[in-house]
Design a protein around this motif. Structure first.
Motif, mmCIF file in Angstrom:
data_model
loop_
_atom_site.group_PDB
_atom_site.id
_atom_site.type_symbol
_atom_site.label_atom_id
_atom_site.label_comp_id
_atom_site.label_asym_id
_atom_site.label_seq_id
_atom_site.Cartn_x
_atom_site.Cartn_y
_atom_site.Cartn_z
ATOM 1 N N ASP A 171 64.275 25.127 41.224
ATOM 2 C CA ASP A 171 63.097 24.659 42.059
ATOM 3 C C ASP A 171 62.586 25.860 42.755
ATOM 4 O O ASP A 171 61.098 25.752 42.553
ATOM 5 N N ASP A 172 63.067 26.499 43.343
ATOM 6 C CA ASP A 172 62.290 27.572 43.883
ATOM 7 C C ASP A 172 61.496 28.640 43.272
ATOM 8 O O ASP A 172 60.220 28.776 43.295
ATOM 9 N N THR A 173 62.251 29.106 41.986
ATOM 10 C CA THR A 173 61.463 29.822 41.249
ATOM 11 C C THR A 173 60.283 29.215 40.625
ATOM 12 O O THR A 173 59.297 29.812 40.134
ATOM 13 N N LEU A 174 60.521 27.818 39.975
ATOM 14 C CA LEU A 174 59.518 27.116 39.361
ATOM 15 C C LEU A 174 58.464 27.159 40.337
ATOM 16 O O LEU A 174 57.256 27.324 39.922
ATOM 17 N N TRP A 175 58.563 26.650 41.751
ATOM 18 C CA TRP A 175 57.473 26.389 42.734
ATOM 19 C C TRP A 175 56.581 28.025 42.918
ATOM 20 O O TRP A 175 55.431 27.995 42.793
ATOM 21 N N ALA A 176 57.232 29.135 42.952
ATOM 22 C CA ALA A 176 56.780 30.395 43.096
ATOM 23 C C ALA A 176 55.695 30.757 41.789
ATOM 24 O O ALA A 176 54.966 30.911 41.926
ATOM 25 N N GLU A 177 56.186 30.088 40.746
ATOM 26 C CA GLU A 177 55.555 30.603 39.359
ATOM 27 C C GLU A 177 54.299 29.653 39.553
ATOM 28 O O GLU A 177 53.228 30.284 38.966
ATOM 29 N N LEU A 178 54.266 28.629 39.707
ATOM 30 C CA LEU A 178 52.960 27.621 39.873
ATOM 31 C C LEU A 178 52.279 28.340 41.017
ATOM 32 O O LEU A 178 50.779 28.503 40.756
ATOM 33 N N ILE A 179 52.794 28.460 42.243
ATOM 34 C CA ILE A 179 51.812 28.742 43.357
ATOM 35 C C ILE A 179 51.127 30.266 43.133
ATOM 36 O O ILE A 179 49.849 30.354 43.337
#
Length: 259
Positions: free
Chosen positions: A139-147
C-alpha cells in the motif's frame, strides 16, 4: 493505444512501436472515416454528466503510454495537421530532466517537450513514477508511485493530471481505489476492447496498435470489427498473467502473516 513512434525502435520497444509513416497513415484513416478524436478527460466528463457535455459524432481516443521522445518528434506534427487532440500518459521517473529516475527503455521525452505537447492540445495524464506493476506493490509503495507522479506533473505543468493509465494495463480493485483516492478522475487499462460506459471510469479498455498492425487491421480496430478474433491471443495471455499475479499476492500475504 500507442507507445513509441520511431523509425528505429530498440529491442525493448519494437513490438509496441509504430513507424512515423504508419502513424501518419493511421491518422489519415481516422479522418477519412469521419471519426472525431477527443481526450480521455472529455470522454469521462460526458459520461459523468449523463450527456450534458455532448460527444462529437463517432468519437475515438488517441492515447500514448510511457513518454517516448518520438511522440513529440513524429506524432505531434501529424496530430496538429489534423487538429486532433490526444492523451499522453507519462511515467514521470522515466522522463529526462530533474525527476529522471532512469529505467526508460528508449529515448524519452524531456519536460520542455511535454509542455509543448500540452500546448498543442495533448492532455497529459499520469502513468506512475517508475512504471511498476501496481497490483504487486504494498500500500505505501503504491501510494508513493501515484502521488509522486501526480505531484511531478502538477509541478512541471501547473495543472494536476486528471487521467491515469495503469502500467502494463494491470490493476485490481485495491489499485483502482487508490488511483481514485489520489485524485485521478478516470483511468485506462488495456483490455483490447472498445471503451464502454459499463466498464466504469477507472477500467476503460483500449486497443493496442503495434508495428505489425496493417492499414486494414487498423481500420477494423477503429470500426470495432473482429476485435475478439484479432486479440484472442492477447486476452488469453492477459488472463494467464492475472492468475499468476493473484497467486503472487496471496503468497506475499501469507509470508507477511507468518512473519
Amino acid at each position: 493505444m500507442y507507445h513509441a513512434v520511431t523509425e528505429e525502435p530498440n529491442a525493448a520497444t519494437r513490438e509496441l512501436s509504430v513507424s512515423p509513416g504508419a502513424f501518419a497513415e493511421q491518422m489519415a484513416v481516422l479522418e477519412d472515416l469521419g471519426l472525431h478524436p477527443l481526450t480521455t478527460a472529455e470522454l469521462a466528463a460526458h459520461w459523468r454528466t449523463d450527456g450534458a457535455r455532448p460527444l462529437p459524432p463517432r468519437p475515438v481516443l488517441i492515447t500514448f503510454d510511457d513518454g517516448y521522445e518520438g511522440v513529440h518528434r513524429h506524432a505531434l506534427p501529424v496530430l496538429a495537421a489534423h487538429a486532433f487532440p490526444a492523451t499522453l500518459f507519462v511515467a514521470t521517473g522515466w522522463l529526462r530532466g530533474a525527476h529522471d529516475s532512469g529505467g526508460g527503455p528508449d529515448t524519452m521525452l524531456d519536460w520542455d517537450q511535454v509542455r509543448e505537447l500540452a500546448a498543442g492540445g495533448v492532455e497529459i495524464g499520469g502513468h506512475s513514477h517508475t512504471h511498476p506493476q501496481l497490483d504487486q506493490l504494498d500500500d505505501d509503495t503504491l501510494w508513493a508511485e501515484l502521488i509522486r507522479c501526480k505531484e511531478t506533473v502538477a509541478a512541471e505543468l501547473g495543472t494536476a493530471p486528471a487521467s491515469f493509465a495503469y502500467p502494463y494495463g494491470y490493476s485490481s480493485r485495491r489499485v483502482r481505489a487508490r488511483v481514485r483516492a489520489a485524485g485521478f478522475r478516470q483511468a485506462l487499462a488495456v483490455g483490447n476492447g472498445l471503451a464502454r460506459r459499463a466498464q466504469g471510469p477507472y477500467a476503460l479498455h483500449r486497443l493496442t496498435v503495434r508495428r505489425t498492425t496493417t492499414p486494414e487491421e487498423f481500420q477494423r480496430l477503429v470500426l470495432g470489427h473482429r476485435i475478439a478474433r484479432d486479440f484472442a491471443r492477447d486476452r488469453a495471455l492477459t488472463r494467464g498473467y492475472a492468475l499468476i499475479r493473484r497467486a503472487r499476492q496471496v503468497r506475499r500475504k501469507a509470508i507477511r502473516t507468518r512473519v
